[in-house]
Design a protein around this motif. Structure first.
Motif, mmCIF file in Angstrom:
data_model
loop_
_atom_site.group_PDB
_atom_site.id
_atom_site.type_symbol
_atom_site.label_atom_id
_atom_site.label_comp_id
_atom_site.label_asym_id
_atom_site.label_seq_id
_atom_site.Cartn_x
_atom_site.Cartn_y
_atom_site.Cartn_z
ATOM 1 N N CYS A 5 1.633 -2.000 12.665
ATOM 2 C CA CYS A 5 2.810 -1.508 12.255
ATOM 3 C C CYS A 5 4.027 -0.954 13.228
ATOM 4 O O CYS A 5 3.469 -0.197 13.822
ATOM 5 N N LYS A 6 5.254 -1.398 13.416
ATOM 6 C CA LYS A 6 6.040 -0.857 14.314
ATOM 7 C C LYS A 6 7.561 -0.734 13.477
ATOM 8 O O LYS A 6 8.181 -1.685 13.252
ATOM 9 N N GLY A 7 7.679 0.542 12.990
ATOM 10 C CA GLY A 7 8.817 0.806 12.133
ATOM 11 C C GLY A 7 8.709 0.162 10.702
ATOM 12 O O GLY A 7 7.824 0.012 10.209
ATOM 13 N N ALA A 8 9.871 -0.157 10.359
ATOM 14 C CA ALA A 8 10.135 -0.385 8.835
ATOM 15 C C ALA A 8 9.607 -1.830 8.732
ATOM 16 O O ALA A 8 9.425 -2.816 9.579
ATOM 17 N N PRO A 9 9.378 -2.469 7.369
ATOM 18 C CA PRO A 9 9.507 -1.726 6.079
ATOM 19 C C PRO A 9 8.374 -1.035 5.668
ATOM 20 O O PRO A 9 7.173 -0.959 6.756
ATOM 21 N N PRO A 10 8.235 0.102 4.817
ATOM 22 C CA PRO A 10 7.134 0.666 4.395
ATOM 23 C C PRO A 10 5.820 0.020 4.221
ATOM 24 O O PRO A 10 5.994 -1.268 3.655
ATOM 25 N N TYR A 11 4.671 0.566 4.569
ATOM 26 C CA TYR A 11 3.436 -0.303 4.379
ATOM 27 C C TYR A 11 2.681 0.458 3.112
ATOM 28 O O TYR A 11 3.020 1.930 2.914
ATOM 29 N N VAL A 12 2.145 -0.150 2.023
ATOM 30 C CA VAL A 12 1.565 0.537 0.915
ATOM 31 C C VAL A 12 0.092 0.024 0.780
ATOM 32 O O VAL A 12 -0.588 -0.905 0.933
ATOM 33 N N ILE A 13 -0.542 1.330 0.611
ATOM 34 C CA ILE A 13 -1.843 1.504 0.312
ATOM 35 C C ILE A 13 -2.113 1.323 -1.404
ATOM 36 O O ILE A 13 -1.933 2.640 -1.797
ATOM 37 N N PHE A 14 -2.245 0.369 -1.991
ATOM 38 C CA PHE A 14 -2.415 0.301 -3.424
ATOM 39 C C PHE A 14 -3.894 1.005 -3.860
ATOM 40 O O PHE A 14 -4.745 -0.134 -3.763
ATOM 41 N N GLY A 15 -4.046 1.828 -4.365
ATOM 42 C CA GLY A 15 -5.267 2.452 -4.582
ATOM 43 C C GLY A 15 -5.505 2.750 -5.809
ATOM 44 O O GLY A 15 -5.384 3.751 -6.515
ATOM 45 N N PRO A 16 -6.181 1.763 -6.775
ATOM 46 C CA PRO A 16 -6.685 2.105 -8.223
ATOM 47 C C PRO A 16 -7.796 3.107 -8.119
ATOM 48 O O PRO A 16 -8.242 3.409 -7.001
ATOM 49 N N PRO A 17 -7.985 3.668 -9.232
ATOM 50 C CA PRO A 17 -8.865 4.862 -9.594
ATOM 51 C C PRO A 17 -10.337 4.392 -8.787
ATOM 52 O O PRO A 17 -10.985 3.374 -8.797
ATOM 53 N N GLY A 18 -10.646 5.372 -7.870
ATOM 54 C CA GLY A 18 -12.104 5.452 -7.374
ATOM 55 C C GLY A 18 -12.276 4.221 -6.252
ATOM 56 O O GLY A 18 -13.593 4.038 -5.947
ATOM 57 N N THR A 19 -11.284 3.796 -5.683
ATOM 58 C CA THR A 19 -11.447 2.653 -4.745
ATOM 59 C C THR A 19 -11.241 3.414 -3.096
ATOM 60 O O THR A 19 -11.040 2.528 -2.467
ATOM 61 N N GLY A 20 -11.350 4.445 -3.162
ATOM 62 C CA GLY A 20 -11.369 4.934 -1.628
ATOM 63 C C GLY A 20 -9.840 5.168 -1.149
ATOM 64 O O GLY A 20 -9.930 5.128 0.212
ATOM 65 N N LYS A 21 -9.044 5.486 -1.810
ATOM 66 C CA LYS A 21 -7.591 5.331 -1.423
ATOM 67 C C LYS A 21 -7.407 6.703 -0.487
ATOM 68 O O LYS A 21 -7.183 6.561 0.997
ATOM 69 N N THR A 22 -7.992 7.751 -0.507
ATOM 70 C CA THR A 22 -7.790 9.018 0.223
ATOM 71 C C THR A 22 -8.860 8.694 1.648
ATOM 72 O O THR A 22 -8.088 8.865 2.535
ATOM 73 N N MET A 23 -9.831 8.196 1.256
ATOM 74 C CA MET A 23 -10.831 7.862 2.466
ATOM 75 C C MET A 23 -9.788 7.019 3.564
ATOM 76 O O MET A 23 -9.813 7.079 4.539
ATOM 77 N N THR A 24 -9.203 5.936 2.921
ATOM 78 C CA THR A 24 -8.560 4.933 3.756
ATOM 79 C C THR A 24 -7.479 5.805 4.325
ATOM 80 O O THR A 24 -7.118 5.389 5.641
ATOM 81 N N LEU A 25 -6.531 6.408 3.640
ATOM 82 C CA LEU A 25 -5.412 7.135 4.174
ATOM 83 C C LEU A 25 -5.992 8.121 5.363
ATOM 84 O O LEU A 25 -5.237 8.173 6.478
ATOM 85 N N VAL A 26 -7.097 8.795 5.081
ATOM 86 C CA VAL A 26 -7.483 9.921 5.943
ATOM 87 C C VAL A 26 -7.842 9.270 7.472
ATOM 88 O O VAL A 26 -7.584 9.589 8.672
ATOM 89 N N GLU A 27 -8.617 8.066 7.165
ATOM 90 C CA GLU A 27 -9.097 7.255 8.354
ATOM 91 C C GLU A 27 -8.009 6.617 9.053
ATOM 92 O O GLU A 27 -7.963 6.676 10.359
ATOM 93 N N ALA A 28 -6.851 6.090 8.787
ATOM 94 C CA ALA A 28 -5.606 5.669 9.057
ATOM 95 C C ALA A 28 -5.129 6.664 10.001
ATOM 96 O O ALA A 28 -4.623 6.600 11.068
ATOM 97 N N ILE A 29 -4.976 8.009 9.266
ATOM 98 C CA ILE A 29 -4.439 9.133 10.074
ATOM 99 C C ILE A 29 -5.249 9.385 11.269
ATOM 100 O O ILE A 29 -4.719 9.531 12.332
ATOM 101 N N LEU A 30 -6.495 9.510 11.200
ATOM 102 C CA LEU A 30 -7.416 9.993 12.264
ATOM 103 C C LEU A 30 -7.096 8.937 13.382
ATOM 104 O O LEU A 30 -7.051 9.351 14.687
ATOM 105 N N GLN A 31 -7.231 7.501 13.018
ATOM 106 C CA GLN A 31 -7.035 6.439 14.134
ATOM 107 C C GLN A 31 -5.515 6.462 14.628
ATOM 108 O O GLN A 31 -5.765 6.452 16.199
#
Length: 823
Positions: A394-420
């Motif tokens: 991604c480069k700038g807008a629009p916002p990107y969404v991680i749609f994370g239903p219960p127990g699907t590893g949303k936080t894991m995905t978010l943290v990995e994206a931040i570390l990358q």
């Protein structure tokens, strides 16, 4: 003919309405218009008098227990049931059964018989007794509430009394002596960014107070009216908070010293949550009987809220002059800092443009260039890998969404994206905002403990609000914060500029703007649990710090808990809809366009049977159960009627109560059942206390359950509300629904309490368990909600229901009666 459970047709003063000369007393008459409580395992007895008031003899053809629930819990006898002190001869001669033989009643004769009950389990005990007199049938309906020693110990310590309406008064246009507050020397840059007061305009205040709204709210949200629209909604919310805070105002009350610089004040009737009193709110006091006309009121702040009292801090001068015997007039006011931040963010959002606020293909991206990456986290699945690739591209807008239903590893995905971003973009600057301090702390923990990425301590910072208690943070996280004399602060701009990763709550991120951080400084802004934040809250970091090239990523689930809004009018008009949820009204997000959103579908938390129903109800049946060894943790004991099915519904008809001036509800019979199940669970398995969680919607039920767990030294079991469990999980979750009276469900809907009529709260509650979900509640009440009714039926269909009889059907009116009652 009466029916079992038809509480409302009975009263404590039973007036026989049948015609004829025979009068029959009411067995087990109500006490204070409520059924009597009896102990399980013990025999409770009550005499019934049958009096012939006429001048002719009457044929009494029979007396029988027509219906009993539970079966065989009631018995009839001519003799008084024996007690522990009865002699052996009396005991041997005693006879009882479900019916008594016919007999003749002579004029003015009174016959005394006995009805007894020996309950084997807790909950409502009900019976219908038929008396066949001549050609007529007379019936008496009996209700008892059976409890055990634990339930008995949780009885209300005093009757509930609604707090009196307090006289409304103000201390407007007064000068106040205020407590000392830390003020750091401002730089020229920060002085230009001082947060304005944003007072509510007088004309708008008058308009709203007259139950009118500005025309902009009838127009609906558009590009042109964005700022005016949300500004009006936040004003409605603030006015509602003002009104609710005034309800706590008091006159002629005393405060007690607690240490050198704190005072305690008892405030009867503190509610479940806002509108209540919170740390940081304002308190203004003056002597109730002023010695002189020049007495200056003092302004302080709430340092801590504990049950029904608050701890207050004032100027040193006030503490020195205070005597415990003084009487004060007390006025509360909401701390407006966060409200002012929302007004400022709404104002700043006008500069964002449609590519952020109203994104479409025409004003946003059309193609994202992706490239392979080496993950720092093992076992990422296909959707998670693709999501991270998209964010990196991604480069700038629009916002990107991680749609994370219960127990699907949303936080894991978010943290990995931040570390990358941190490791592969050397010039990157990342801001991470979360809906709560605990969520922000959790992300910090995940980032600093990743041994592969190895985030440098000098490059990551946890920004905390000054109001956050120092001891609230884990000791190992303190080194990532900035504080002065154990009070958290925002460091100066020069220090902030050195950090590559900053973690904050939504509203506390405004401190970065105030310190001088420019728009566009951050290459990436990640908004965690974005479904729980109102749109103005999301705008605090986005509107103030997002530049044209800034990548904005929202992570969350619009099907779980939304923002906490206290004004029902503001909530209904749009303030209750998160920015994340509103984005899904746009075609590219609604259609799950991979260039705008990635939906995670592999659930690693729940047993397949636990996941099945919420998947169908909320996620079109698309969630995939991927939990390994999903059957290994299910208890193999007799606790479960179906050992292959990890959801159990225990039906119990209890009693919802309140006590003293506390408006919060509790159900002590359910509380005892919860603790009983926990004890059996621990005795029959190797499960630890930390593996067990209890979810219940009322604070007083939390208090009662914790009290019993402390007695049994089981402090490791977490007990809390649905909100406290969002984002968390346990091997076993026990849900106590509390309610046993339908008439209060409208109150719950109005104040966002309880489970009924709140699909998102239901979704969160039933998706916290990994291996076993247990619901303890009244099936007659929960079946009135379509989601809970489906869960109840799901358990019944799988032979996993225990307890009281189920409702007879959708048209059965009997469950609309007490079925437990309240006090």
């Amino acid at each position: 003919m009466g029916t079992i459970g038809d509480y409302n047709q009975c009263s404590s003063d039973y007036e026989p309405d049948e015609e004829g000369p025979v009068l029959i007393s009411a067995p087990f008459p109500f006490m204070d218009e409520k059924p009597q409580h009896v102990l399980i395992g013990e025999t409770s007895k009550c005499s019934i008098t049958i009096q012939n008031t006429g001048s002719d003899q009457v044929e009494l053809w029979g007396i029988r227990i027509f219906s009993s629930n539970p079966p065989n819990s009631f018995a009839l006898s001519l003799m008084e049931p024996p007690s522990l002190n009865s002699d052996e001869r009396y005991v041997r001669s005693f006879r009882q059964g479900s019916e008594l033989e016919d007999r003749v009643l002579h004029p003015d004769q009174t016959l005394k018989i006995w009805l007894s009950c020996k309950p084997n389990d807790m909950g409502l005990q009900q019976a219908i007794v038929h008396f066949d007199v001549e050609d007529a049938r007379i019936e008496r309906v009996v209700f008892l509430l059976a409890e055990d020693k634990i339930s008995q110990s949780l009885a209300p310590n005093r009757s509930y009394i609604r707090g009196p309406r307090r006289k409304q008064f103000t201390m407007e246009n007064c000068e106040f002596a205020v407590p000392y507050r830390y003020v750091r020397e401002k730089t020229q840059r920060s002085r230009s960014r001082v947060l304005q007061e944003y007072p509510i305009p007088k004309n708008l205040r008058e308009l709203f107070m007259n139950n009118q709204v500005p025309d902009v709210l009838d127009e609906g949200l558009t590009t042109e009216n964005y700022s005016a629209y949300f500004n009006a909604l936040v004003i409605i919310e603030e006015l509602n908070l003002e009104k609710e805070m005034r309800r706590h105002n008091m006159e002629c009350v005393q405060m007690t010293r607690k240490g050198a610089r704190l005072l305690t004040l008892v405030v009867p009737g503190l509610a479940e949550k806002r509108p209540s009193l919170l740390q940081g709110d304002i308190v203004r006091v003056k002597l109730a009987y002023e010695v002189t006309a020049h007495t200056i009121p003092y302004e302080g702040c709430i340092q801590r809220v504990e049950a029904d009292e608050v701890l207050l801090r004032f100027a040193d001068e006030f503490h020195e002059r205070h005597y415990n015997k003084n009487f004060y007039s007390v006025q509360f006011a909401c701390n407006r800092v966060n409200m002012r931040r929302l007004y400022q963010a709404i104002e700043a959002a006008e500069r964002l443009g449609n590519e952020i606020l109203f994104p479409t293909v025409s004003n946003g991206r059309t193609l994202i260039e992706t490239s392979p990456f080496v993950p720092f986290t093992s076992n990422l699945n296909e959707e998670q890998m693709r999501c991270i690739q998209m964010i990196l591209g991604c480069k700038g807008a629009p916002p990107y969404v991680i749609f994370g239903p219960p127990g699907t590893g949303k936080t894991m995905t978010l943290v990995e994206a931040i570390l990358q971003v941190y490791k592969t973009r050397s010039r990157s600057r990342v801001l991470i905002c979360a809906a709560s301090n605990s969520a922000a702390d959790h992300i910090l923990e995940k980032l600093i403990t990743n041994e592969v990425a190895q985030v440098k301590e000098s490059e990551i910072f946890r920004l905390n609000a000054t109001s956050r208690p120092y001891h609230d943070l884990q000791a190992e996280h303190i080194r990532y914060c900035y504080f002065v004399e154990s009070v958290f602060r925002c460091p100066p701009l020069e220090a902030l500029m050195r950090y590559r990763v900053i973690i904050s709550t939504y509203t506390s991120s405004s401190l970065l703007r105030a310190e001088g951080i420019e728009r566009g400084h951050f290459s990436h802004i990640f908004l965690d649990e974005a479904g729980q934040a109102s749109e103005p809250e999301c705008m605090v970091p986005v509107a103030n710090l997002c530049g044209k090239e800034t990548v904005v990523v929202l992570a969350g689930d619009p099907k779980q808990l939304g923002p906490v809004i206290h004004s029902k009018d503001a909530e209904a008009r749009g303030l209750g809809k998160s920015f994340l949820e509103r984005l899904f009204e746009h075609e590219n997000y609604l259609n799950e366009d991979i260039g705008f959103v990635t939906k995670l579908v592999r659930n690693y938390r729940c047993h397949p049977a636990i996941l099945d129903l919420p998947s169908k109800l909320f996620y079109e049946g698309k969630l995939l159960a991927c939990k390994e060894n999903s059957y290994s943790a299910i208890p193999s004991s007799d606790l479960l009627p179906n050992k292959e099915f990890p959801i159990l519904f225990i039906g119990i008809q209890g009693c919802d109560e309140r006590e003293g001036n506390n408006p919060s509800w509790f159900n002590r019979i359910e509380a005892s059942k919860v603790v009983d199940f926990i004890q059996k669970l621990r005795d029959s398995s190797s499960m630890s206390e930390a593996d067990i969680g209890v979810i219940t919607p009322y604070q007083q039920q939390v208090v009662k359950i914790r009290k019993v767990l402390e007695t049994y030294d089981m402090l490791g079991v977490k007990v809390g509300s649905v909100e406290q469990f969002q984002g968390q999980e346990r091997e076993v979750i026990i849900v106590s629904t509390v309610r046993s009276t339908l008439k209060h469900t409208e109150f719950d809907r109005a104040h966002c309490l309880g489970f009924l009529s709140n699909p998102r709260r239901f979704n969160v509650a039933v998706t916290r368990a990994r291996s076993l979900l247990v619901i303890i509640g009244n099936p007659h009440i929960v079946s009135k909600d379509p989601y809970w009714e489906k869960l109840l039926q799901y358990c019944v269909d799988n032979n996993s229901y225990q307890g009281c009889p189920l409702p007879e059907g959708p048209d059965d009116e009997e469950e609309e009666s007490f079925i437990g009652g309240e006090t």
